[in-house]
Design an enzyme around this catalytic site. Structure first.
Site, PDB file in Angstrom:
ATOM      1  N   ASP A 440       0.855  -1.184   0.000  1.00  0.00           N
ATOM      2  CA  ASP A 440       0.000   0.000   0.000  1.00  0.00           C
ATOM      3  C   ASP A 440       0.897   1.242   0.000  1.00  0.00           C
ATOM      4  O   ASP A 440       1.820   1.369   0.827  1.00  0.00           O
ATOM      5  CB  ASP A 440      -0.901   0.001   1.239  1.00  0.00           C
ATOM      6  CG  ASP A 440      -1.866   1.166   1.231  1.00  0.00           C
ATOM      7  OD1 ASP A 440      -2.930   1.039   0.611  1.00  0.00           O
ATOM      8  OD2 ASP A 440      -1.553   2.205   1.858  1.00  0.00           O
ATOM      9  N   ASP A 483      -4.480   2.331  -4.661  1.00  0.00           N
ATOM     10  CA  ASP A 483      -3.020   2.397  -4.502  1.00  0.00           C
ATOM     11  C   ASP A 483      -2.474   1.124  -3.887  1.00  0.00           C
ATOM     12  O   ASP A 483      -1.390   1.126  -3.309  1.00  0.00           O
ATOM     13  CB  ASP A 483      -2.645   3.610  -3.638  1.00  0.00           C
ATOM     14  CG  ASP A 483      -3.246   3.505  -2.239  1.00  0.00           C
ATOM     15  OD1 ASP A 483      -4.320   2.865  -2.099  1.00  0.00           O
ATOM     16  OD2 ASP A 483      -2.649   4.041  -1.288  1.00  0.00           O
TER      17      ASP A 483
END
Length: 569
Positions: A440, A483
């Site tokens: 992440d 993301d």
């Protein structure tokens, strides 16, 4: 088509129509003769079999009634414990034994359940009392069922487990007025009865006997006999359903049985199908014993249709001679080229090429037709190859689009899920492990909010490049969503997973390639959670543990790697 071929075709049609009409007429005549003969034969055969069947059974029934009506037996049945009455009763039973066909008898008393039996070898002389019937035992249910029905006479095929024999039993109630005291009777050897009565030896003829429910009582194939019908539920009985595949045939036989039971007819005949062959079934009722006799006659064996084919053959041979003369010319000039054309069409349908010699067949209109088809076939095959190539190209492109993230050109969630499931199955077969890295981007929302989505997209593409350069050639990366990136490490162990995760964190943090239009360098970092698969661990569990490890990395300050093993420990 020219006039001459049309004339020949018309002549051929006339020949064929004449042949079909002749065949139909001969067959209809033969069918009518067979049906009329078969029905008359069936009626006589059934009545003959009825007489042969009843003769030995009725004699045994009469003797069994006499035994059941014996005053000695009735007195004894009322007082079974009286020794004097027992002695007289056994003497009476022994005297009857010598008159029965099988020289055997049985007597069962309701009051104490005692069962007496002796056979032709006098095997049980002096010890005629064999065992005690028990209403709670399934093997003795036949006795109490018959007592409950109250029918004076019952005939059934049943194995006696205590005596170890199977016979055609004749059961007669012992009564004193309206009171039932027990049961007496005899048994006919089942195998001998079948050989002497049922197996007449006439080819194509099969006789069998059924009761009111359609349960098979006597059949030359003993595996079809419903032994002990009286003590069975209807759903467990072996009935005529085993003989007739078609429901309409079974209904027709049951309807015939009903009509006979009402004494409306003596014999009923029906055409049925047995083992896929046409049979004539003759049915008659035997009210003396409460059974039905069914005689099945295979018409192909008794009166084969081939005996009527002589007329048809002579007629067909005459027409065939004319047809051959006409066909000789047609075959050379038309039929052979058309046959080759038909084969060529099959090849074109299968996507195969056709040979060039097709254009040399026939003459006149036929040859021009062949040459035109040849040109058309080449054009079709060429178009087909072009279309297949385009379809394959589009299919591969579509497959790529459905499984690839357009921004990063990594696998998307769908493509990654399929890949993980495939590797999980392989790992289970090979007893190996796979690893998941869940990545992440740290503070990605702030990057988007401050610099705009264009810079955010550049950051994601830059991370995708860094991931691709860091992984081994056989590892797989995907953009899982937003993301988040998911990486499949395989094969893997705990050390390998940790090394790749740590190295990936360092490489992303050290990268300085993301620069804004103002020349500002944006520092990127990522939090990574890793999980090594366990034996037979499902996909949901893998993702859950990797996600937990990712949250542990974020909780540890971000820009680091954490393993699920460290969390679990």
């Amino acid at each position: 088509m020219n006039l001459k071929p049309r004339f020949h075709l018309f002549t051929l049609i006339l020949v064929l129509v004449s042949t079909v009409a002749g065949w139909w007429a001969v067959r209809a005549l033969a069918e009518d003769i067979v049906e009329q003969w078969a029905m008359r034969y069936a009626e006589k055969q059934v009545l003959y079999d009825k007489s042969r069947t009843l003769q030995p059974i009725l004699r045994e029934v009469a003797l069994s009634r006499q035994l059941a009506n014996s005053q000695y037996l009735r007195d004894w049945a009322r007082h079974p414990g009286n020794a004097e009455k027992t002695r007289h009763a056994i003497a009476e039973m022994e005297s009857f034994r010598l008159n029965f066909h099988d020289q055997s008898y049985f007597v069962a008393l309701l009051k104490n359940g005692h069962y007496y039996y002796n056979n032709a070898a006098n095997e049980f002389g002096g010890k005629e009392f064999r065992y005690i019937l028990d209403p709670k035992q399934e093997k003795d249910a036949w006795f109490y069922n018959l007592i409950g029905q109250g029918r004076d006479l019952h005939i059934n095929v049943n194995p006696d487990l205590e005596l170890g024999i199977t016979k055609l039993w004749i059961d007669v109630l012992i009564r004193d007025g309206n009171e039932i005291l027990g049961m007496a009777g005899t048994g006919l050897d089942l195998t001998g009865f079948i050989q002497n009565v049922v197996e007449e030896g006439v080819p194509g003829v099969t006789s069998l006997f059924v009761d009111h429910t359609g349960a098979i009582q006597i059949h030359r194939n003993e595996s079809l006999i419903d032994f002990g019908s009286i003590s069975k539920q209807p759903s467990n009985q072996r009935t005529i359903d085993l003989l007739f595949e078609q429901p309409d045939d079974r209904k027709a036989i049951l309807a015939a049985m009903k009509a006979l039971e009402d004494l409306k007819q003596t014999v009923v005949t029906e055409f049925v199908s047995v083992n896929g062959k046409r049979h004539l079934a003759g049915v008659t009722y035997l009210p003396e014993i409460g059974w039905y006799e069914i005689t099945l006659m295979d018409l192909d064996v008794l009166l084969p249709f081939s005996q009527f084919t002589g007329i048809l053959l002579v007629y067909a041979a005459t027409l065939l001679g004319t047809f051959l003369l006409l066909n000789l010319f047609l075959h050379r000039q038309v039929l052979t080229p058309l046959s080759q054309l038909d084969n060529a069409m099959d090849r074109v349908e299968a996507g195969e090429d056709v040979t060039e010699h097709l254009g040399e067949l026939g003459s006149g209109e036929i040859r021009r037709l062949m040459q035109r088809f040849l040109r058309m076939a080449h054009a079709i095959l060429e178009s087909r190859h072009n279309l297949e190539a385009k379809i394959q190209e589009r299919t591969l492109a579509l497959e790529h689009l459905t499984k690839t993230d357009p921004l990063t050109e990594l696998l998307n969630r769908r493509g990654m899920t399929e890949r993980i499931e495939t590797e999980l199955k392989r790992a289970q077969r090979e007893a190996s492990h796979i690893g998941l890295l869940w990545l992440d981007v740290d503070y990605f929302k702030q990057i988007n909010d401050r610099y705009g989505h264009a810079i955010g997209d550049q950051a994601l593409k830059l991370l995708a490049d860094q991931i691709h350069e860091t992984l081994r050639p056989y590892d797989v990366a995907s953009r899982w969503g937003g993301d988040e990136f998911l990486i499949l490490v395989q094969p893997a162990d705990a050390d390998t997973l940790s090394q790749i995760g740590t190295r990936l964190c360092q490489r992303i943090a050290e990268n300085r390639q993301l620069v804004t239009s103002d020349g500002e360098i944006i520092n990127l970092s990522a939090s990574i959670g890793g999980h090594l698969s366990r034996d037979n661990e499902p996909l949901d569990s893998l993702l859950q543990h990797a996600d937990q490890a990712l949250y542990a990395a974020k909780a540890a300050g971000r820009n680091c790697f954490r393993s699920s093993e460290a969390i679990d420990s």
